[in-house]
Design a protein around this motif. Sequence first.
Motif, PDB file in Angstrom:
ATOM      1  N   SER A  12       0.832  -1.205   0.000  1.00 59.12           N
ATOM      2  CA  SER A  12       0.000   0.000   0.000  1.00 59.12           C
ATOM      3  C   SER A  12       0.866   1.255   0.000  1.00 59.12           C
ATOM      4  N   MET A  13       0.267   2.362  -0.410  1.00 55.05           N
ATOM      5  CA  MET A  13       1.004   3.619  -0.518  1.00 55.05           C
ATOM      6  C   MET A  13       1.592   4.061   0.816  1.00 55.05           C
ATOM      7  N   ASN A  14       0.922   3.723   1.921  1.00 53.29           N
ATOM      8  CA  ASN A  14       1.405   4.205   3.222  1.00 53.29           C
ATOM      9  C   ASN A  14       2.659   3.489   3.712  1.00 53.29           C
ATOM     10  N   LEU A  15       3.173   2.533   2.930  1.00 51.78           N
ATOM     11  CA  LEU A  15       4.434   1.884   3.285  1.00 51.78           C
ATOM     12  C   LEU A  15       5.638   2.557   2.632  1.00 51.78           C
ATOM     13  N   LEU A  16       5.407   3.414   1.648  1.00 48.34           N
ATOM     14  CA  LEU A  16       6.519   4.032   0.930  1.00 48.34           C
ATOM     15  C   LEU A  16       7.447   4.873   1.816  1.00 48.34           C
ATOM     16  N   PRO A  17       6.945   5.555   2.856  1.00 40.54           N
ATOM     17  CA  PRO A  17       7.865   6.310   3.708  1.00 40.54           C
ATOM     18  C   PRO A  17       8.928   5.451   4.392  1.00 40.54           C
ATOM     19  N   HIS A  18       8.718   4.142   4.442  1.00 36.83           N
ATOM     20  CA  HIS A  18       9.674   3.247   5.085  1.00 36.83           C
ATOM     21  C   HIS A  18      10.604   2.573   4.082  1.00 36.83           C
ATOM     22  N   MET A  19      10.656   3.092   2.844  1.00 33.40           N
ATOM     23  CA  MET A  19      11.436   2.453   1.784  1.00 33.40           C
ATOM     24  C   MET A  19      12.388   3.465   1.143  1.00 33.40           C
ATOM     25  N   PRO A  20      13.553   3.683   1.741  1.00 34.15           N
ATOM     26  CA  PRO A  20      14.476   4.710   1.234  1.00 34.15           C
ATOM     27  C   PRO A  20      15.012   4.428  -0.165  1.00 34.15           C
ATOM     28  N   ASN A  21      15.190   3.177  -0.534  1.00 35.05           N
ATOM     29  CA  ASN A  21      15.687   2.889  -1.879  1.00 35.05           C
ATOM     30  C   ASN A  21      14.633   3.163  -2.942  1.00 35.05           C
ATOM     31  N   VAL A  22      13.368   2.977  -2.607  1.00 32.88           N
ATOM     32  CA  VAL A  22      12.294   3.359  -3.526  1.00 32.88           C
ATOM     33  C   VAL A  22      12.242   4.875  -3.654  1.00 32.88           C
ATOM     34  N   GLN A  23      12.434   5.576  -2.555  1.00 29.81           N
ATOM     35  CA  GLN A  23      12.470   7.029  -2.607  1.00 29.81           C
ATOM     36  C   GLN A  23      13.633   7.518  -3.469  1.00 29.81           C
ATOM     37  N   ALA A  24      14.779   6.829  -3.383  1.00 39.03           N
ATOM     38  CA  ALA A  24      15.926   7.182  -4.228  1.00 39.03           C
ATOM     39  C   ALA A  24      15.625   6.901  -5.694  1.00 39.03           C
ATOM     40  N   LEU A  25      14.920   5.790  -5.951  1.00 45.07           N
ATOM     41  CA  LEU A  25      14.528   5.469  -7.326  1.00 45.07           C
ATOM     42  C   LEU A  25      13.628   6.571  -7.878  1.00 45.07           C
ATOM     43  N   ALA A  26      12.701   7.057  -7.049  1.00 44.32           N
ATOM     44  CA  ALA A  26      11.802   8.134  -7.475  1.00 44.32           C
ATOM     45  C   ALA A  26      12.578   9.417  -7.779  1.00 44.32           C
ATOM     46  N   LYS A  27      13.574   9.699  -6.970  1.00 44.39           N
ATOM     47  CA  LYS A  27      14.381  10.897  -7.197  1.00 44.39           C
ATOM     48  C   LYS A  27      15.151  10.795  -8.505  1.00 44.39           C
ATOM     49  N   ASP A  28      15.566   9.588  -8.834  1.00 49.51           N
ATOM     50  CA  ASP A  28      16.329   9.370 -10.063  1.00 49.51           C
ATOM     51  C   ASP A  28      15.431   9.133 -11.278  1.00 49.51           C
ATOM     52  N   GLY A  29      14.121   9.123 -11.066  1.00 49.67           N
ATOM     53  CA  GLY A  29      13.229   8.786 -12.169  1.00 49.67           C
ATOM     54  C   GLY A  29      11.897   9.505 -12.094  1.00 49.67           C
ATOM     55  N   THR A  30      10.852   8.809 -12.546  1.00 47.99           N
ATOM     56  CA  THR A  30       9.521   9.387 -12.684  1.00 47.99           C
ATOM     57  C   THR A  30       8.508   8.568 -11.885  1.00 47.99           C
ATOM     58  N   THR A  31       7.636   9.262 -11.189  1.00 52.46           N
ATOM     59  CA  THR A  31       6.564   8.632 -10.410  1.00 52.46           C
ATOM     60  C   THR A  31       5.213   8.984 -11.016  1.00 52.46           C
TER      61      THR A  31
END
Length: 452
Positions: A12-31
């Motif tokens: 679920s979307m509310n788990l994303l704050p606990h996923m720093p590598n996904v956040q880094a992927l978003a910074k390097d790409g498109t959401t």
Amino acid sequence: MNVVFVLADDLSMNLLPHMPNVQALAKDGTTFTNYTVTDSLCCPSRSSIFTGRYPHNTGVFTNSGKDGGFHKFQQTQEMDTIATTLKSNGYRTGFMGKYLNEYQPVDGVRPGWTDWATGGNAYANFNYKLNENGAIKKYGSKPEDYLTTVVQNKAVTFINDAARRSQPFLLEIATFSPHGPYTPAPQDKNLFPGMTVPQTSAFNRHPRNAPSYLAANDPLTPQEISTLNGIYRKRAQSVQSIDRMIGTLRDTLSKAGIADHTVVVFSSDNGFHLGDHGLNIGKQTAFSTDVHVPLVVAGPGIRTNTTVDQLAENIDLRPTFEGLAGITSSGTADGTSLVPLLRTGKPAGDWRRLSLIEHHGPKTSEPAAPDDPDKQNSKDGTPPTYTAIRTADWTFVQYLDGTREYYDRTTDPDEMNNIAASLPAERVQALQASIKKMEACKGSTACTTATR
């Protein structure tokens, strides 16, 4: 172009704050901010991902029985998927983890996949079997047997071998986490002490004018809420291994010298509710908690640290992967390639104005199999058959029994005020006409036109 696709289960979307590598992927790409699934249930959603087709064209609406499951998919869909297309165009195609509900290792390697390491009922992440390119291997309960770790290591080997051979590839790693029983990796089981489930304005509250399947439920008890807190904590723990895997795979691509030829994609087959709208544990509704999931894409030629607001669905993944591979679309998908949006932020032509969600409830499908891992009771949420359409601003749901929901998400983001009864008759008729057109569409052009 290579593609590495990481698909989580029930994330679920509310788990994303606990996923720093996904956040880094978003910074390097498109959401994609308005990405939804065609049904918030494992098998129909995954069938749409593999084929690029809506449930009304795959025939897969549930996890088992005559209208769903692996055996239904096998009968009608399996010979025309993203795997069969890319393999026939010279791609190496790897699949690791969870395939479709009802699949068991004895069912063998599936069409289109050159490399295969897939389990059946492996939700506990320990003590399971994998079919590894035709051989069945048992895994136990040691830390190194944790399933996400196992498929991560296999994915690293796959990437390195493909790089040495200079062979283009599609690799999908489909984790069983964070699906129940929400088993974390051993090193993560003590994380986040005292964590509680996020509570929006919808927590333990029914929407105004709620449909009967929902309104009939009693409020959650303090004990049930305490259980939800524990489940959310375990879910946050269990996604740590997925997050680490994403970081490891990106490092592997860089060290192998192919990061500039590889796109990395992260998503989930569906969302999940924990206490939202007075429901206990589950999915299957048309609420955003269940149908709105992450889609994050990074790689060469893709805009960085940006978002796309256009409507996207899981039917778009197959044509997107074909587009990234430089292959003309198979023409059998209902979805449309997202590549122009990834590269320029603008679609190549007309874009859909509506997203479609199709769900079969217990009145139109066989009862869930006793061993269905997604079987729900009334307090978890067992909505009757419905079709829903949504934009970035609103959601309209039409149930088989004539019940309707309409939520204006611009003023009511938590979907707590069902205003369907106050809509003008002509507005309802227009919405119903849109649903009818979309339920009948077939092919990308027709399905885009149906949204007009």
